[in-house]
Scaffold this active site. Sequence first.
Site, PDB file in Angstrom:
ATOM      1  N   HIS A 117      -3.400   7.934  -9.380  1.00  0.00           N
ATOM      2  CA  HIS A 117      -2.177   8.276  -9.616  1.00  0.00           C
ATOM      3  C   HIS A 117      -1.974   8.493 -11.043  1.00  0.00           C
ATOM      4  O   HIS A 117      -0.964   8.198 -11.727  1.00  0.00           O
ATOM      5  CB  HIS A 117      -0.989   7.883  -8.873  1.00  0.00           C
ATOM      6  CG  HIS A 117      -0.369   6.391  -8.849  1.00  0.00           C
ATOM      7  ND1 HIS A 117      -0.554   5.817 -10.318  1.00  0.00           N
ATOM      8  CD2 HIS A 117      -0.288   5.648  -8.066  1.00  0.00           C
ATOM      9  CE1 HIS A 117      -0.346   4.584  -9.885  1.00  0.00           C
ATOM     10  NE2 HIS A 117      -0.068   4.427  -8.583  1.00  0.00           N
ATOM     11  N   HIS A 133       3.383  -5.159   0.294  1.00  0.00           N
ATOM     12  CA  HIS A 133       3.731  -4.227  -0.595  1.00  0.00           C
ATOM     13  C   HIS A 133       3.567  -2.734   0.169  1.00  0.00           C
ATOM     14  O   HIS A 133       2.504  -2.621   0.868  1.00  0.00           O
ATOM     15  CB  HIS A 133       2.910  -4.069  -1.762  1.00  0.00           C
ATOM     16  CG  HIS A 133       2.910  -2.886  -2.713  1.00  0.00           C
ATOM     17  ND1 HIS A 133       4.352  -2.481  -2.836  1.00  0.00           N
ATOM     18  CD2 HIS A 133       2.025  -2.590  -3.728  1.00  0.00           C
ATOM     19  CE1 HIS A 133       3.951  -1.424  -4.136  1.00  0.00           C
ATOM     20  NE2 HIS A 133       2.808  -1.747  -4.286  1.00  0.00           N
ATOM     21  N   GLU A 155       3.058   0.280  -0.968  1.00  0.00           N
ATOM     22  CA  GLU A 155       2.404   1.674  -1.444  1.00  0.00           C
ATOM     23  C   GLU A 155       1.003   1.692  -0.629  1.00  0.00           C
ATOM     24  O   GLU A 155       0.380   0.875  -0.252  1.00  0.00           O
ATOM     25  CB  GLU A 155       2.087   1.272  -2.876  1.00  0.00           C
ATOM     26  CG  GLU A 155       1.765   2.424  -3.602  1.00  0.00           C
ATOM     27  CD  GLU A 155       1.649   2.336  -5.183  1.00  0.00           C
ATOM     28  OE1 GLU A 155       1.704   1.260  -5.794  1.00  0.00           O
ATOM     29  OE2 GLU A 155       1.656   3.212  -5.928  1.00  0.00           O
ATOM     30  N   ASP A 181      -1.798   2.463  -0.784  1.00  0.00           N
ATOM     31  CA  ASP A 181      -3.302   1.913  -1.064  1.00  0.00           C
ATOM     32  C   ASP A 181      -3.501   0.720  -0.386  1.00  0.00           C
ATOM     33  O   ASP A 181      -4.555   0.175   0.049  1.00  0.00           O
ATOM     34  CB  ASP A 181      -3.491   1.759  -2.434  1.00  0.00           C
ATOM     35  CG  ASP A 181      -2.822   1.102  -3.224  1.00  0.00           C
ATOM     36  OD1 ASP A 181      -1.338   1.098  -2.928  1.00  0.00           O
ATOM     37  OD2 ASP A 181      -3.005   0.449  -4.432  1.00  0.00           O
ATOM     38  N   HIS A 183       5.120  -4.753  -8.500  1.00  0.00           N
ATOM     39  CA  HIS A 183       5.782  -3.574  -9.236  1.00  0.00           C
ATOM     40  C   HIS A 183       6.666  -2.857  -8.474  1.00  0.00           C
ATOM     41  O   HIS A 183       7.249  -1.729  -9.116  1.00  0.00           O
ATOM     42  CB  HIS A 183       4.598  -2.979 -10.074  1.00  0.00           C
ATOM     43  CG  HIS A 183       3.943  -1.959  -9.267  1.00  0.00           C
ATOM     44  ND1 HIS A 183       3.646  -0.630  -9.434  1.00  0.00           N
ATOM     45  CD2 HIS A 183       3.258  -2.148  -8.086  1.00  0.00           C
ATOM     46  CE1 HIS A 183       2.904  -0.228  -8.679  1.00  0.00           C
ATOM     47  NE2 HIS A 183       2.587  -1.019  -7.615  1.00  0.00           N
ATOM     48  N   ASP A 208      -0.710  -6.732  -5.841  1.00  0.00           N
ATOM     49  CA  ASP A 208      -0.982  -5.946  -6.886  1.00  0.00           C
ATOM     50  C   ASP A 208      -1.068  -6.664  -8.477  1.00  0.00           C
ATOM     51  O   ASP A 208      -2.047  -6.436  -9.301  1.00  0.00           O
ATOM     52  CB  ASP A 208       0.053  -4.764  -7.341  1.00  0.00           C
ATOM     53  CG  ASP A 208      -0.380  -3.300  -6.571  1.00  0.00           C
ATOM     54  OD1 ASP A 208      -1.722  -3.155  -6.345  1.00  0.00           O
ATOM     55  OD2 ASP A 208       0.617  -2.720  -6.389  1.00  0.00           O
ATOM     56  N   TYR A 252      -5.216  -2.641 -16.336  1.00  0.00           N
ATOM     57  CA  TYR A 252      -4.296  -2.602 -15.208  1.00  0.00           C
ATOM     58  C   TYR A 252      -2.991  -3.000 -15.360  1.00  0.00           C
ATOM     59  O   TYR A 252      -2.135  -2.177 -15.187  1.00  0.00           O
ATOM     60  CB  TYR A 252      -4.843  -3.544 -14.271  1.00  0.00           C
ATOM     61  CG  TYR A 252      -4.360  -3.650 -12.690  1.00  0.00           C
ATOM     62  CD1 TYR A 252      -4.600  -2.772 -11.703  1.00  0.00           C
ATOM     63  CD2 TYR A 252      -3.311  -4.234 -12.432  1.00  0.00           C
ATOM     64  CE1 TYR A 252      -3.907  -2.613 -10.490  1.00  0.00           C
ATOM     65  CE2 TYR A 252      -2.668  -4.205 -11.297  1.00  0.00           C
ATOM     66  CZ  TYR A 252      -2.915  -3.419 -10.381  1.00  0.00           C
ATOM     67  OH  TYR A 252      -2.481  -3.350  -9.053  1.00  0.00           O
ATOM     68  N   HIS A 301      -6.627  -5.813  -5.420  1.00  0.00           N
ATOM     69  CA  HIS A 301      -7.666  -4.957  -6.181  1.00  0.00           C
ATOM     70  C   HIS A 301      -8.516  -5.713  -7.030  1.00  0.00           C
ATOM     71  O   HIS A 301      -8.246  -6.570  -7.586  1.00  0.00           O
ATOM     72  CB  HIS A 301      -6.828  -4.006  -7.176  1.00  0.00           C
ATOM     73  CG  HIS A 301      -6.109  -3.039  -6.587  1.00  0.00           C
ATOM     74  ND1 HIS A 301      -6.329  -1.856  -5.623  1.00  0.00           N
ATOM     75  CD2 HIS A 301      -4.783  -2.609  -6.574  1.00  0.00           C
ATOM     76  CE1 HIS A 301      -5.434  -1.251  -5.405  1.00  0.00           C
ATOM     77  NE2 HIS A 301      -4.269  -1.851  -5.992  1.00  0.00           N
TER      78      HIS A 301
END
Length: 393
Positions: free
Chosen positions: A24, A78, A80, A82, A144, A163, A191, A222
């Site tokens: 993104h 989380h 999000e 991904d 985040h 994250d 990151y 990640h």
Amino acid sequence: MKAISITPNIYWVGGIDWDLRNFHGYLTPLGSTYNSYLILDEKVTLIDTVKHYLGEEMLARISSVISPSKIDYIVANHVEMDHTGSLGRLLQLAPQAKIITSPMGEKGLRRHFKQDWPFQVVQSGESLSLGQRSLTFVHVPMVHWPDSMVTYLPEEEILFSNDAFGQHVASAERYDDELGWSFLRREAAKYYANIVYPFGAQVKKALAQVKQLPLKLICPSHGLIWRSFIDRIVAEYSRWADHEAEEKAVIIYDTMWGSTEKIARSLQSGLEEEGIPVVVRHLKTNHVSDIIPDVLESRLVLLGSPTFNNSYLPTMGAWLTYLKGLRPQQRVGLAFGSFGWSGQAVSEMEAVMKALGWELPLAGINLKYIPDEEELVQVKEKARELARYLKNK
Ligand code: FEO
């Protein structure tokens, strides 16, 4: 595809995104991973899933040790996508599995997927027994996203940090020491700068809790698992959350006919002569996501653009938009540029730096047409003055 054992009965079962080049808007030349972790206990538990197009890879890795249909709990740290993109596919195979998530996580997942899945909401500090082991959930809002949560396994001293502490690195290796501290620190810094930077205050609150936990492993969602450099990466997160930086400078600029570039080079020369390491980033050849890590590392940030259509160049506009969103604090700034007949770029760049709360100890440099030798000597002296200011702070 195989599961990779990280401790007896705990496996890495994630997906490796070798081809990811843009996350993104953040350039990821090394790709990334989405890390899922499988815990085999009386209650079989999966921590986070992977992006939708790597769902079959995750399922194959899970299937190498147990049927996915046996999964009892899926922890969604989380919302999000991904980390949740394969939830739907997994729930087709394990319809009885409960999704363990924060209150904001449940709201976000319901809103995003519009499915009546079996949610089990957990409060911060709440624990869940898996049998021999347990999980404790800690909400870390805005690290985040508002729903963000980390999961701690006290019996084995493992933090599943989602994250936080991540890096966008696709690799065959799974552990920090296999790729080395200096490489991984750089990727973790990139990151942090691109993903976590605006949330320093929330990171500090989360770190206050993390620092109380004995940690053998930090398993982010990640990149590589931290096992040898845990103290170092936690210390770096503390520094970054405090907006600390080195006595270094980054010069970020664009130029039309070369005048602003001449000023940039004189500034570089003056700073170097005072012993300040300088990184120079031309906005036409460096992506914004590759420049922000230099701001994370540098106390001194110099921004240069000629005046173009009564403002700065569009490349500087894009950079300033990115910078304002990430909100670095406690920097010392200087604006510079050249102009033909109006000259608003410098004051407009200064306005952005002031709005970020940065110190601007010296007036900006705004030179008409092509700077001559005498002016460039004055520019260099101004850089030296700025360097001395920085060193005496
Ligand atoms: Fe890796 Fe905020 O998702």
